[in-house]
Design a protein around this motif. Structure first.
Motif, PDB file in Angstrom:
ATOM      1  N   THR A 417       0.858  -1.170   0.000  1.00  0.00           N
ATOM      2  CA  THR A 417       0.000   0.000   0.000  1.00  0.00           C
ATOM      3  C   THR A 417       0.906   1.235   0.000  1.00  0.00           C
ATOM      4  O   THR A 417       1.412   1.654   1.049  1.00  0.00           O
ATOM      5  CB  THR A 417      -0.975   0.011   1.187  1.00  0.00           C
ATOM      6  OG1 THR A 417      -1.519   1.334   1.337  1.00  0.00           O
ATOM      7  CG2 THR A 417      -0.317  -0.409   2.498  1.00  0.00           C
ATOM      8  N   VAL A 418       1.159   1.757  -1.183  1.00  0.00           N
ATOM      9  CA  VAL A 418       2.054   2.910  -1.334  1.00  0.00           C
ATOM     10  C   VAL A 418       1.521   4.080  -0.510  1.00  0.00           C
ATOM     11  O   VAL A 418       2.297   4.792   0.151  1.00  0.00           O
ATOM     12  CB  VAL A 418       2.185   3.294  -2.823  1.00  0.00           C
ATOM     13  CG1 VAL A 418       3.058   4.530  -2.987  1.00  0.00           C
ATOM     14  CG2 VAL A 418       2.750   2.128  -3.632  1.00  0.00           C
ATOM     15  N   TYR A 419       0.216   4.249  -0.511  1.00  0.00           N
ATOM     16  CA  TYR A 419      -0.404   5.305   0.291  1.00  0.00           C
ATOM     17  C   TYR A 419      -0.067   5.100   1.767  1.00  0.00           C
ATOM     18  O   TYR A 419       0.262   6.058   2.482  1.00  0.00           O
ATOM     19  CB  TYR A 419      -1.913   5.286   0.069  1.00  0.00           C
ATOM     20  CG  TYR A 419      -2.669   6.404   0.752  1.00  0.00           C
ATOM     21  CD1 TYR A 419      -2.889   7.614   0.095  1.00  0.00           C
ATOM     22  CD2 TYR A 419      -3.163   6.257   2.041  1.00  0.00           C
ATOM     23  CE1 TYR A 419      -3.590   8.642   0.712  1.00  0.00           C
ATOM     24  CE2 TYR A 419      -3.866   7.278   2.665  1.00  0.00           C
ATOM     25  CZ  TYR A 419      -4.074   8.469   2.002  1.00  0.00           C
ATOM     26  OH  TYR A 419      -4.760   9.493   2.622  1.00  0.00           O
ATOM     27  N   GLY A 420      -0.139   3.865   2.249  1.00  0.00           N
ATOM     28  CA  GLY A 420       0.157   3.568   3.645  1.00  0.00           C
ATOM     29  C   GLY A 420       1.620   3.781   3.980  1.00  0.00           C
ATOM     30  O   GLY A 420       1.959   4.285   5.066  1.00  0.00           O
ATOM     31  N   VAL A 421       2.520   3.393   3.066  1.00  0.00           N
ATOM     32  CA  VAL A 421       3.956   3.601   3.275  1.00  0.00           C
ATOM     33  C   VAL A 421       4.256   5.092   3.382  1.00  0.00           C
ATOM     34  O   VAL A 421       5.012   5.530   4.263  1.00  0.00           O
ATOM     35  CB  VAL A 421       4.769   2.975   2.117  1.00  0.00           C
ATOM     36  CG1 VAL A 421       6.255   3.315   2.250  1.00  0.00           C
ATOM     37  CG2 VAL A 421       4.580   1.472   2.075  1.00  0.00           C
ATOM     38  N   HIS A 422       3.653   5.876   2.513  1.00  0.00           N
ATOM     39  CA  HIS A 422       3.927   7.314   2.464  1.00  0.00           C
ATOM     40  C   HIS A 422       3.331   8.076   3.643  1.00  0.00           C
ATOM     41  O   HIS A 422       3.700   9.236   3.867  1.00  0.00           O
ATOM     42  CB  HIS A 422       3.381   7.903   1.154  1.00  0.00           C
ATOM     43  CG  HIS A 422       4.186   7.543  -0.043  1.00  0.00           C
ATOM     44  ND1 HIS A 422       3.899   8.011  -1.306  1.00  0.00           N
ATOM     45  CD2 HIS A 422       5.277   6.755  -0.185  1.00  0.00           C
ATOM     46  CE1 HIS A 422       4.781   7.522  -2.164  1.00  0.00           C
ATOM     47  NE2 HIS A 422       5.621   6.748  -1.510  1.00  0.00           N
ATOM     48  N   ARG A 423       2.428   7.443   4.361  1.00  0.00           N
ATOM     49  CA  ARG A 423       1.824   8.109   5.534  1.00  0.00           C
ATOM     50  C   ARG A 423       2.086   7.325   6.814  1.00  0.00           C
ATOM     51  O   ARG A 423       1.353   7.471   7.793  1.00  0.00           O
ATOM     52  CB  ARG A 423       0.329   8.307   5.306  1.00  0.00           C
ATOM     53  CG  ARG A 423       0.027   9.188   4.084  1.00  0.00           C
ATOM     54  CD  ARG A 423      -1.361   9.742   4.122  1.00  0.00           C
ATOM     55  NE  ARG A 423      -1.681  10.510   2.938  1.00  0.00           N
ATOM     56  CZ  ARG A 423      -2.425  11.623   2.952  1.00  0.00           C
ATOM     57  NH1 ARG A 423      -2.897  12.084   4.080  1.00  0.00           N
ATOM     58  NH2 ARG A 423      -2.700  12.260   1.822  1.00  0.00           N
ATOM     59  N   ASN A 424       3.124   6.525   6.799  1.00  0.00           N
ATOM     60  CA  ASN A 424       3.489   5.746   7.973  1.00  0.00           C
ATOM     61  C   ASN A 424       4.084   6.677   9.030  1.00  0.00           C
ATOM     62  O   ASN A 424       5.153   7.262   8.831  1.00  0.00           O
ATOM     63  CB  ASN A 424       4.500   4.664   7.582  1.00  0.00           C
ATOM     64  CG  ASN A 424       4.731   3.667   8.691  1.00  0.00           C
ATOM     65  OD1 ASN A 424       4.839   4.023   9.858  1.00  0.00           O
ATOM     66  ND2 ASN A 424       4.828   2.393   8.328  1.00  0.00           N
ATOM     67  N   ALA A 425       3.390   6.797  10.166  1.00  0.00           N
ATOM     68  CA  ALA A 425       3.788   7.760  11.192  1.00  0.00           C
ATOM     69  C   ALA A 425       5.095   7.393  11.879  1.00  0.00           C
ATOM     70  O   ALA A 425       5.722   8.247  12.526  1.00  0.00           O
ATOM     71  CB  ALA A 425       2.676   7.885  12.236  1.00  0.00           C
TER      72      ALA A 425
END
Length: 518
Positions: A417-425
């Motif tokens: 999930t590229v979106y999830g990787v890019h918003r990984n806190a």
């Protein structure tokens, strides 16, 4: 003979007593029971494969399908799951399609460092549209095509494209003057899609399509939008995973019709180029008339055995690049311009930098692209927040062990999930905030390289990423030179992940002229 007569009498007795209707009911019940049993076995096998990875609960039959409603909240749900389940979590789409979704750079690095093929569920739904091009092919076919096509993205090939991209952007920006005079809100994606299609036709296929100036909607773009929607729908509706059921459905009919439109478009492009090449004796005489482009290389490339690409392979690569070369960049550019409108202070810094770099010029050249570092950081930050391709997936051909010791068996589907990787806190501080300074060299050096993967990474990274970045820089620079972008507070886009990142309700902005512009 006696055995035959016995079974014959038994069958007649059975049919007389119960009737054909009852026999059919019994057969159907048995068939359904066998299907359900096989589904249960497959499901349990998949769940056991991911037993080391806890994840959100789902229903027995549909899994997590109903939780992803395509209402603009799906990506928020992904980030929520990412906070609850570090590194990775399994999701099930139907009774048998189970994916392990990874959202941490350390996991992403392990997967992307491999040459594992794309998954054989979602990507298989694309083959009747884009064939077995670079996006979906595997093994020796992929390796050979990648090697043959790489020269098409060489620096010398890309250099003349910048002016063509600028020409296409200028046509779009001239059309926007009406909106600037009235400060009327308008939807970005449809305009940008026409512009990127115009650009890819000029750059990769040396074809002036005039699609931006023709009246009415473009049939190819409509077909691509329809195909993206239907592929996404098919993935979410597990009965449609069956080829026969899907083809017999109304959605299957729409899919075939859209495919025909897309294929007619690409076949016409190939036909015209073959006619032009047949009139040329060699590459040198052709290059005197114009620069070699992607299609020239497709048609003329040869391997060590002097074997070129088949007609089927050429169309697959044209279909692939036509789609990826315009739709993904259209998504990226649309979200960049929207984020610029939402962040006027960063927009103005970009504008000042662009005006200084261009020094009064009305167009962009390749040398100018390296003179706008702050604008480039803003582009990257938008790609982080709104990745044009929000996810991808691979199928493992051998067991894969991640850095924490957990192993995924052969045959499993692993999604990024590229979106999830890019918003990984755990990687990005204040991950939902637009902050281009994250991409200062000193800040980038502190992060894992696989924390930012809008173009994937490793051996199967995006072959056209330099083309895409050049186009995004050109369009953003020319747009900010001419217009001030203003957020439309009455239209907040709802992001939905399909093949590319889109908005359920469109991407709307307002614009006005920059001072000293007409």
């Amino acid at each position: 003979m006696e055995i035959y007569e016995y079974f014959n009498r038994a069958t007649e007795f059975f049919l007389q007593q119960f009737g054909l209707y009852h026999v059919l009911v019994v057969v159907c019940v048995i068939y359904i029971s066998v299907v359900l049993y096989n589904l249960m076995i497959t499901r349990n096998k998949g769940m056991r494969a991911f037993e080391q990875f806890p994840g959100p609960p789902g229903t027995w039959l549909l899994g997590h399908v109903k939780q992803f409603r395509q209402d603009g909240t799906d990506l928020e749900l992904i980030t929520k799951f990412g906070e609850q389940y570090p590194y990775a979590f399994p999701l099930r789409f139907g009774p048998t399609s189970i994916y392990l979704f990874i959202h941490h750079p350390a996991y992403v690095k392990t997967l992307l460092a491999s040459s594992e093929p794309k998954d054989d569920v979602a990507y298989s739904f694309l083959t009747s549209w884009i064939g077995e091009g670079l996006l979906v092919s595997a093994g020796q076919r992929w390796f050979r095509h990648r090697r043959l096509l790489t020269p098409g993205f060489h620096y010398d090939i890309l250099k003349p494209y910048v002016k063509l991209m600028a020409d296409s952007a200028k046509i779009m920006l001239d059309k926007w003057e009406t909106y600037a005079k009235t400060e009327e809100s308008f939807e970005l994606f449809q305009h940008v899609s026409l512009m990127t299609l115009d650009s890819i036709m000029k750059c990769a296929f040396s074809c002036n399509s005039n699609c931006q100036t023709e009246s009415g909607s473009n049939p190819y773009i409509k077909a691509v939008y329809e195909l993206c929607y239907l592929v996404n729908l098919r993935f979410r509706c597990f009965p449609y995973h069956n080829e026969t059921i899907f083809q017999l459905s109304p959605h299957g009919y729409r899919y075939r019709k859209a495919c025909q439109t897309a294929h007619c478009h690409t076949e016409e492009v190939i036909r015209k180029r073959k006619e032009a090449l047949s009139k040329e004796k060699d590459h040198d005489s052709l290059q005197k008339k114009r620069n070699l482009d992607f299609l020239d290389i497709l048609l003329c490339t040869r391997d060590e055995q002097q074997q070129g690409l088949s007609d089927e392979a050429i169309r697959a690569e044209v279909d692939t690049f036509m789609f990826e070369g315009h739709d993904t960049t259209a998504s990226g550019i649309s979200w960049i311009l929207y984020n610029m409108a939402c962040n006027p202070e960063h927009q103005q810094k970009c504008r000042d930098e662009i005006l200084e770099a261009l020094k009064g010029k009305d167009t962009m050249e390749l040398e100018d692209l390296n003179k706008i570092p702050y604008t480039t950081m803003c582009i990257k930050e938008s790609l982080r927040l709104c990745p044009p391709v929000p996810g991808t997936a691979r199928k493992l051909t051998k067991p894969m062990t991640f850095f924490d010791g957990r192993t995924v068996p052969e045959g499993c589907l692993v999604g990024i999930t590229v979106y999830g990787v890019h918003r990984n806190a755990t990687v990005w501080e204040n991950p939902h905030v637009f902050d281009p300074l994250r991409f200062l060299p000193e800040n980038t050096a502190k992060r894992p390289p696989h924390a930012f993967v809008p173009f994937s990474a490793g051996p199967r990274n995006c072959i056209g990423q330099n083309f895409a970045m050049n186009e995004m820089k050109v369009v953003v620079a020319m747009t900010l030179k001419k217009y001030i972008l203003i957020k439309d507070t009455e239209h907040t886009p709802k992001m939905i992940p399909q093949l590319v990142l889109r908005s359920l309700n469109g991407i709307y902005i307002k614009i006005r002229f920059v001072k000293n512009e007409p």
